[in-house]
Motif scaffolding. Structure first.
Motif, PDB file in Angstrom:
ATOM      1  N   SER A 136      57.424  30.416 -18.450  1.00 27.61           N
ATOM      2  CA  SER A 136      58.015  29.437 -17.968  1.00 27.61           C
ATOM      3  C   SER A 136      57.969  28.367 -19.007  1.00 27.61           C
ATOM      4  O   SER A 136      57.024  28.314 -19.858  1.00 27.61           O
ATOM      5  N   ALA A 192      68.884  27.152 -22.961  1.00 32.78           N
ATOM      6  CA  ALA A 192      67.664  27.860 -22.581  1.00 32.78           C
ATOM      7  C   ALA A 192      67.928  27.711 -21.051  1.00 32.78           C
ATOM      8  O   ALA A 192      67.513  28.745 -20.267  1.00 32.78           O
ATOM      9  N   ILE A 193      68.257  26.645 -20.582  1.00 30.85           N
ATOM     10  CA  ILE A 193      68.281  26.509 -19.062  1.00 30.85           C
ATOM     11  C   ILE A 193      69.445  27.340 -18.396  1.00 30.85           C
ATOM     12  O   ILE A 193      69.190  27.892 -17.275  1.00 30.85           O
ATOM     13  N   GLU A 194      70.197  27.983 -19.329  1.00 31.71           N
ATOM     14  CA  GLU A 194      71.367  28.827 -18.643  1.00 31.71           C
ATOM     15  C   GLU A 194      70.537  30.388 -18.366  1.00 31.71           C
ATOM     16  O   GLU A 194      71.196  31.062 -17.690  1.00 31.71           O
ATOM     17  N   ASP A 247      67.743  30.525 -17.271  1.00 30.70           N
ATOM     18  CA  ASP A 247      66.836  30.305 -16.071  1.00 30.70           C
ATOM     19  C   ASP A 247      66.596  31.292 -15.148  1.00 30.70           C
ATOM     20  O   ASP A 247      67.901  31.574 -14.398  1.00 30.70           O
ATOM     21  N   GLY A 248      65.576  31.966 -14.954  1.00 39.37           N
ATOM     22  CA  GLY A 248      65.567  32.909 -13.979  1.00 39.37           C
ATOM     23  C   GLY A 248      66.126  34.514 -14.463  1.00 39.37           C
ATOM     24  O   GLY A 248      65.864  35.467 -13.673  1.00 39.37           O
ATOM     25  N   LEU A 262      68.483  28.669 -26.186  1.00 39.40           N
ATOM     26  CA  LEU A 262      67.766  29.860 -25.940  1.00 39.40           C
ATOM     27  C   LEU A 262      66.786  30.582 -27.152  1.00 39.40           C
ATOM     28  O   LEU A 262      65.686  30.713 -26.963  1.00 39.40           O
ATOM     29  N   ASP A 294      59.112  23.864 -20.121  1.00 42.62           N
ATOM     30  CA  ASP A 294      59.949  22.586 -20.078  1.00 42.62           C
ATOM     31  C   ASP A 294      60.801  22.379 -21.024  1.00 42.62           C
ATOM     32  O   ASP A 294      60.178  22.423 -22.304  1.00 42.62           O
ATOM     33  N   MET A 321      61.954  32.582 -16.605  1.00 40.65           N
ATOM     34  CA  MET A 321      62.587  33.891 -16.916  1.00 40.65           C
ATOM     35  C   MET A 321      61.717  34.850 -17.225  1.00 40.65           C
ATOM     36  O   MET A 321      60.384  34.583 -17.005  1.00 40.65           O
TER      37      MET A 321
END
Ligand code: FES
Ligand code: FES
Length: 156
Positions: free
Chosen positions: A9, A59-61, A63-64, A18, A11, A1
């Motif tokens: 970035s 957090a993965i939501e 992503d980007g 988030l 892991d 992101m």
């Protein structure tokens, strides 16, 4: 992101919120955790231009996504933004715990509605809790940041 304009970035586990990624992995501890249950608003950040309580998404939501936190609100030279300065000038904080979330929510309000009424400010910020100020000076600060008179701030 992209966080405050910088690509980052990491892991994470699927369950990582988030807010925890911002605080624990990126060390952006200006985003606070007051409740962890979507009540207080202390964790408010902007995600892709929308105001989001960072304890409510993984957090993965993000992503980007483009994420803006309180650390990204100051001007490039490090001085406070007009909204932050208004909080300082009008004593819109005491302990300061709620303040990052208040500023992020108020910034989104002013983006959506550059000339809010006092009632608009109170309604918009009702998802942000403050245990100290009684809210009057927060309303004053937001009104001042919008270039409006702050002489008489009515009680809710
Ligand atoms: Fe997210 Fe309170 S910590 S709403
Ligand atoms: Fe202390 Fe708002 S200034 S919680």
């Amino acid at each position: 992101m992209i966080v405050n304009g910088t690509p980052v970035s990491g892991d994470v586990e699927g369950r990582t919120l988030l807010v925890d990624f911002l605080r624990d992995d990126l060390h952006l501890t200006g985003t606070h955790v007051g409740c962890d249950t979507s009540q207080c608003g202390a964790c408010t950040v902007h995600v892709n231009g929308l105001s989001v309580k960072a304890c409510t998404i993984f957090a993965i939501e993000a992503d980007g996504a483009a994420v803006l936190t309180i650390e990204g609100m100051a001007k490039d030279d490090g001085t406070l933004s007009a909204l932050q300065q208004a909080f300082q000038d009008h004593h819109g904080l005491q302990c300061g715990f709620c303040t990052p979330g208040m500023v992020m929510s108020a910034a989104m309000l002013l983006k959506e509605n550059p000339k809010p009424t006092q009632a608009d400010v109170r309604t918009y910020l009702e998802g942000n809790l403050c245990r100290c100020t009684g809210y009057h000076n927060i309303v004053k600060a937001v009104m001042a940041a919008s270039g409006q008179d702050v002489g008489a701030v009515a009680a809710a």
